[in-house]
Design a protein around this motif. Structure first.
Motif, PDB file in Angstrom:
ATOM      1  N   ALA A 147      16.798  42.490  45.825  1.00  0.00           N
ATOM      2  CA  ALA A 147      15.484  42.653  46.242  1.00  0.00           C
ATOM      3  C   ALA A 147      15.102  42.051  47.639  1.00  0.00           C
ATOM      4  CB  ALA A 147      14.832  41.733  45.152  1.00  0.00           C
ATOM      5  N   ARG A 148      15.858  41.056  47.778  1.00  0.00           N
ATOM      6  CA  ARG A 148      15.794  40.378  49.220  1.00  0.00           C
ATOM      7  C   ARG A 148      16.033  41.457  50.547  1.00  0.00           C
ATOM      8  NH1 ARG A 148      19.110  35.011  51.302  1.00  0.00           N
ATOM      9  NH2 ARG A 148      18.005  35.116  53.592  1.00  0.00           N
ATOM     10  N   TYR A 149      17.139  42.117  50.286  1.00  0.00           N
ATOM     11  CA  TYR A 149      17.594  42.719  51.401  1.00  0.00           C
ATOM     12  C   TYR A 149      17.272  44.122  51.328  1.00  0.00           C
ATOM     13  CZ  TYR A 149      20.339  38.662  52.561  1.00  0.00           C
ATOM     14  OH  TYR A 149      20.737  37.434  53.245  1.00  0.00           O
ATOM     15  N   ALA A 150      17.207  44.845  50.187  1.00  0.00           N
ATOM     16  CA  ALA A 150      17.001  46.177  50.050  1.00  0.00           C
ATOM     17  C   ALA A 150      15.386  46.672  49.767  1.00  0.00           C
ATOM     18  CB  ALA A 150      17.798  46.688  48.715  1.00  0.00           C
ATOM     19  N   GLY A 151      14.928  45.685  49.697  1.00  0.00           N
ATOM     20  CA  GLY A 151      13.343  45.966  49.416  1.00  0.00           C
ATOM     21  C   GLY A 151      12.769  46.572  48.331  1.00  0.00           C
ATOM     22  N   ASP A 152      12.139  47.786  48.863  1.00  0.00           N
ATOM     23  CA  ASP A 152      11.359  48.714  48.011  1.00  0.00           C
ATOM     24  C   ASP A 152      12.203  49.921  47.462  1.00  0.00           C
ATOM     25  OD1 ASP A 152       9.004  47.436  47.980  1.00  0.00           O
ATOM     26  OD2 ASP A 152       8.104  48.802  49.536  1.00  0.00           O
ATOM     27  N   ARG A 153      13.527  49.632  48.158  1.00  0.00           N
ATOM     28  CA  ARG A 153      14.635  51.036  47.693  1.00  0.00           C
ATOM     29  C   ARG A 153      15.021  50.464  46.355  1.00  0.00           C
ATOM     30  NH1 ARG A 153      15.585  49.567  53.261  1.00  0.00           N
ATOM     31  NH2 ARG A 153      15.624  51.180  54.665  1.00  0.00           N
ATOM     32  N   PHE A 154      15.111  49.122  46.102  1.00  0.00           N
ATOM     33  CA  PHE A 154      15.718  48.577  44.870  1.00  0.00           C
ATOM     34  C   PHE A 154      14.894  48.410  43.552  1.00  0.00           C
ATOM     35  CE2 PHE A 154      17.186  44.769  42.291  1.00  0.00           C
ATOM     36  CZ  PHE A 154      18.220  45.488  41.641  1.00  0.00           C
ATOM     37  N   VAL A 155      15.400  48.888  42.296  1.00  0.00           N
ATOM     38  CA  VAL A 155      14.597  48.579  41.232  1.00  0.00           C
ATOM     39  C   VAL A 155      15.674  47.994  40.229  1.00  0.00           C
ATOM     40  CG1 VAL A 155      14.970  51.126  40.294  1.00  0.00           C
ATOM     41  CG2 VAL A 155      13.322  49.812  39.307  1.00  0.00           C
ATOM     42  N   ASP A 156      15.173  46.873  39.550  1.00  0.00           N
ATOM     43  CA  ASP A 156      15.785  46.263  38.774  1.00  0.00           C
ATOM     44  C   ASP A 156      15.427  46.834  37.259  1.00  0.00           C
ATOM     45  OD1 ASP A 156      17.220  44.581  36.969  1.00  0.00           O
ATOM     46  OD2 ASP A 156      16.336  42.578  37.652  1.00  0.00           O
ATOM     47  N   VAL A 157      16.165  47.801  36.646  1.00  0.00           N
ATOM     48  CA  VAL A 157      15.716  48.506  35.604  1.00  0.00           C
ATOM     49  C   VAL A 157      16.028  47.539  34.377  1.00  0.00           C
ATOM     50  CG1 VAL A 157      16.339  50.565  34.023  1.00  0.00           C
ATOM     51  CG2 VAL A 157      16.441  50.840  36.611  1.00  0.00           C
ATOM     52  N   LEU A 158      17.009  46.901  34.442  1.00  0.00           N
ATOM     53  CA  LEU A 158      17.408  45.963  33.311  1.00  0.00           C
ATOM     54  C   LEU A 158      16.365  44.742  33.318  1.00  0.00           C
ATOM     55  CD1 LEU A 158      21.123  45.154  33.967  1.00  0.00           C
ATOM     56  CD2 LEU A 158      20.063  46.265  32.049  1.00  0.00           C
ATOM     57  N   GLY A 159      15.956  44.335  34.485  1.00  0.00           N
ATOM     58  CA  GLY A 159      14.818  43.197  34.247  1.00  0.00           C
ATOM     59  C   GLY A 159      13.702  43.724  33.918  1.00  0.00           C
ATOM     60  N   ARG A 160      13.110  44.840  34.331  1.00  0.00           N
ATOM     61  CA  ARG A 160      11.756  45.452  34.139  1.00  0.00           C
ATOM     62  C   ARG A 160      11.879  45.681  32.378  1.00  0.00           C
ATOM     63  NH1 ARG A 160       9.257  49.397  38.484  1.00  0.00           N
ATOM     64  NH2 ARG A 160       9.452  48.186  40.506  1.00  0.00           N
ATOM     65  N   ARG A 161      12.768  46.191  31.939  1.00  0.00           N
ATOM     66  CA  ARG A 161      13.093  46.371  30.490  1.00  0.00           C
ATOM     67  C   ARG A 161      12.608  45.217  29.859  1.00  0.00           C
ATOM     68  NH1 ARG A 161      17.817  50.264  31.096  1.00  0.00           N
ATOM     69  NH2 ARG A 161      16.705  52.477  31.109  1.00  0.00           N
ATOM     70  N   ARG A 162      13.469  44.130  30.156  1.00  0.00           N
ATOM     71  CA  ARG A 162      13.349  42.837  29.497  1.00  0.00           C
ATOM     72  C   ARG A 162      11.976  42.252  29.547  1.00  0.00           C
ATOM     73  NH1 ARG A 162      18.401  41.698  31.825  1.00  0.00           N
ATOM     74  NH2 ARG A 162      17.488  40.528  33.707  1.00  0.00           N
ATOM     75  N   ALA A 163      11.317  42.369  30.651  1.00  0.00           N
ATOM     76  CA  ALA A 163      10.133  41.803  30.920  1.00  0.00           C
ATOM     77  C   ALA A 163       9.084  42.587  29.991  1.00  0.00           C
ATOM     78  CB  ALA A 163       9.729  41.992  32.294  1.00  0.00           C
ATOM     79  N   ALA A 164       9.080  44.060  29.924  1.00  0.00           N
ATOM     80  CA  ALA A 164       8.319  44.745  29.084  1.00  0.00           C
ATOM     81  C   ALA A 164       8.344  44.387  27.553  1.00  0.00           C
ATOM     82  CB  ALA A 164       8.637  46.222  29.343  1.00  0.00           C
ATOM     83  N   PHE A 165       9.527  44.314  26.966  1.00  0.00           N
ATOM     84  CA  PHE A 165       9.694  43.650  25.804  1.00  0.00           C
ATOM     85  C   PHE A 165      11.004  43.151  25.423  1.00  0.00           C
ATOM     86  CE2 PHE A 165      11.290  44.611  21.390  1.00  0.00           C
ATOM     87  CZ  PHE A 165      10.208  44.305  20.792  1.00  0.00           C
ATOM     88  N   ALA A 166      10.844  41.801  25.319  1.00  0.00           N
ATOM     89  CA  ALA A 166      12.050  41.171  24.828  1.00  0.00           C
ATOM     90  C   ALA A 166      12.558  41.118  23.537  1.00  0.00           C
ATOM     91  CB  ALA A 166      11.599  39.302  24.757  1.00  0.00           C
ATOM     92  N   ALA A 167      13.779  41.576  23.548  1.00  0.00           N
ATOM     93  CA  ALA A 167      14.524  41.870  22.247  1.00  0.00           C
ATOM     94  C   ALA A 167      15.820  40.880  22.487  1.00  0.00           C
ATOM     95  CB  ALA A 167      14.631  43.317  21.861  1.00  0.00           C
ATOM     96  N   ASP A 168      16.224  39.813  21.609  1.00  0.00           N
ATOM     97  CA  ASP A 168      17.315  39.300  21.652  1.00  0.00           C
ATOM     98  C   ASP A 168      18.319  40.114  21.057  1.00  0.00           C
ATOM     99  OD1 ASP A 168      15.783  37.140  22.643  1.00  0.00           O
ATOM    100  OD2 ASP A 168      15.489  36.248  20.602  1.00  0.00           O
ATOM    101  N   ASP A 169      19.523  39.747  21.489  1.00  0.00           N
ATOM    102  CA  ASP A 169      20.826  40.262  20.819  1.00  0.00           C
ATOM    103  C   ASP A 169      20.916  40.199  19.402  1.00  0.00           C
ATOM    104  OD1 ASP A 169      21.919  40.924  23.445  1.00  0.00           O
ATOM    105  OD2 ASP A 169      22.959  39.322  23.580  1.00  0.00           O
ATOM    106  N   PHE A 170      21.067  41.415  18.620  1.00  0.00           N
ATOM    107  CA  PHE A 170      21.003  41.196  17.188  1.00  0.00           C
ATOM    108  C   PHE A 170      22.455  40.674  16.849  1.00  0.00           C
ATOM    109  CE2 PHE A 170      18.153  44.909  18.213  1.00  0.00           C
ATOM    110  CZ  PHE A 170      16.986  44.512  17.957  1.00  0.00           C
ATOM    111  N   ALA A 171      22.074  40.022  15.790  1.00  0.00           N
ATOM    112  CA  ALA A 171      23.604  39.681  15.126  1.00  0.00           C
ATOM    113  C   ALA A 171      24.063  40.757  14.214  1.00  0.00           C
ATOM    114  CB  ALA A 171      23.143  38.628  13.915  1.00  0.00           C
ATOM    115  N   VAL A 172      25.500  40.744  14.231  1.00  0.00           N
ATOM    116  CA  VAL A 172      26.351  41.967  13.832  1.00  0.00           C
ATOM    117  C   VAL A 172      26.955  41.492  12.518  1.00  0.00           C
ATOM    118  CG1 VAL A 172      28.365  43.292  13.954  1.00  0.00           C
ATOM    119  CG2 VAL A 172      26.931  42.862  15.961  1.00  0.00           C
ATOM    120  N   GLY A 173      26.671  42.211  11.345  1.00  0.00           N
ATOM    121  CA  GLY A 173      27.350  41.900  10.180  1.00  0.00           C
ATOM    122  C   GLY A 173      27.480  43.111   9.240  1.00  0.00           C
TER     123      GLY A 173
END
Length: 251
Positions: A147-173
């Motif tokens: 984000a610092r060096y690439a500027g508008d060329r870069f999109v943090d898809v992971l970060g945007r998804r987490r910010a839109a809807f927080a979902a913790d890791d689900f327990a496995v059983g």
């Protein structure tokens, strides 16, 4: 910012090689199956070790990206970068994927590097530059540098998804929901919240509600049904919220 190779990935293939050597050294007659397993472990572990020990460098700076990995060894100036995206592919056969950095070359550049992926937002042909499992730095650290060096060329898809809807890791059983289907629904809902308009949000909500009404597939080991039910109900509610303006995909 210089990224550092994750040496932890060497442990498993090294164990395979050493275990195979030990099995081959054990005395005994008529141990054909054991020897076949040992040779297979040595060959498989050795191949992975060779791949992991190849020269590696990845730097992020004001001049661009410095990449040294199999198939690509060069400095990529920012003028040759149309877009960068940090994304995580869907889980495959119950195994979670790792975050990847994808690059869309500027027109007429990097023609010698074959495209092997697509930009997660607009679908443009892209090159997978880095599997973040191979470096010690966390995705958030890499995203901050880009984000610092690439500027508008870069999109943090992971970060945007987490910010839109927080979902913790689900327990496995035992007797849980199939991970792939749950991940698919969460992913689609998040993408609709981040980039979709009213139609996309309604379509994602309808798919979630239909899946809940029909019943999600259950397997021997899967996500906690209680946690998933709560998360999908919350995601459906978020998608149903009125929005004054529609969103449009942005690179």
């Amino acid at each position: 910012m210089e990224l550092h190779r994750n040496r932890g990935a060497l442990v498993l293939p090294l164990v395979c090689v050493l275990g195979g050597v030990v099995l081959l050294a054990l005395p005994g007659q008529d141990a054909v199956l054991r020897r076949l397993v040992a040779v297979g472990a040595v060959l498989l572990g050795g191949a992975v070790l060779v791949s992991l020990l190849r020269p590696f460098r990845f730097g992020i700076s004001a001049d661009g990206l410095t990449v040294r990995r199999p198939g690509l060894r060069r400095v990529i100036p920012w003028q040759e970068v149309a877009a960068l995206a940090l994304d995580q592919p869907p889980a495959l056969q119950g195994r979670p994927s790792t975050p990847r950095l994808l690059l869309v070359p500027a027109p007429g550049t990097m023609i010698d590097v074959p495209a092997d992926a697509h930009h997660p937002v607009d679908g443009r042909a892209a090159v997978e530059l880095l599997d973040l499992e191979r470096v010690r730095e966390k995705p958030d650290e890499v995203a901050a540098a880009l984000a610092r060096y690439a500027g508008d060329r870069f999109v943090d898809v992971l970060g945007r998804r987490r910010a839109a809807f927080a979902a913790d890791d689900f327990a496995v059983g035992l007797r849980g929901y199939r991970a792939e289907r749950v991940d698919e629904l969460i992913r689609r809902g998040r993408d609709a919240l981040v980039w979709g308009g009213a139609l996309e949000r309604q379509a994602a909500r309808s798919e979630i509600e239909r899946a809940r009404a029909e019943g999600l597939p259950i397997e021997g080991r899967g996500y906690s049904r209680l946690q998933v039910d709560e998360a999908l109900a919350a995601l459906s509610g978020a998608l149903a919220d009125d929005r004054s303006t529609d969103r449009h995909p942005t690179p």
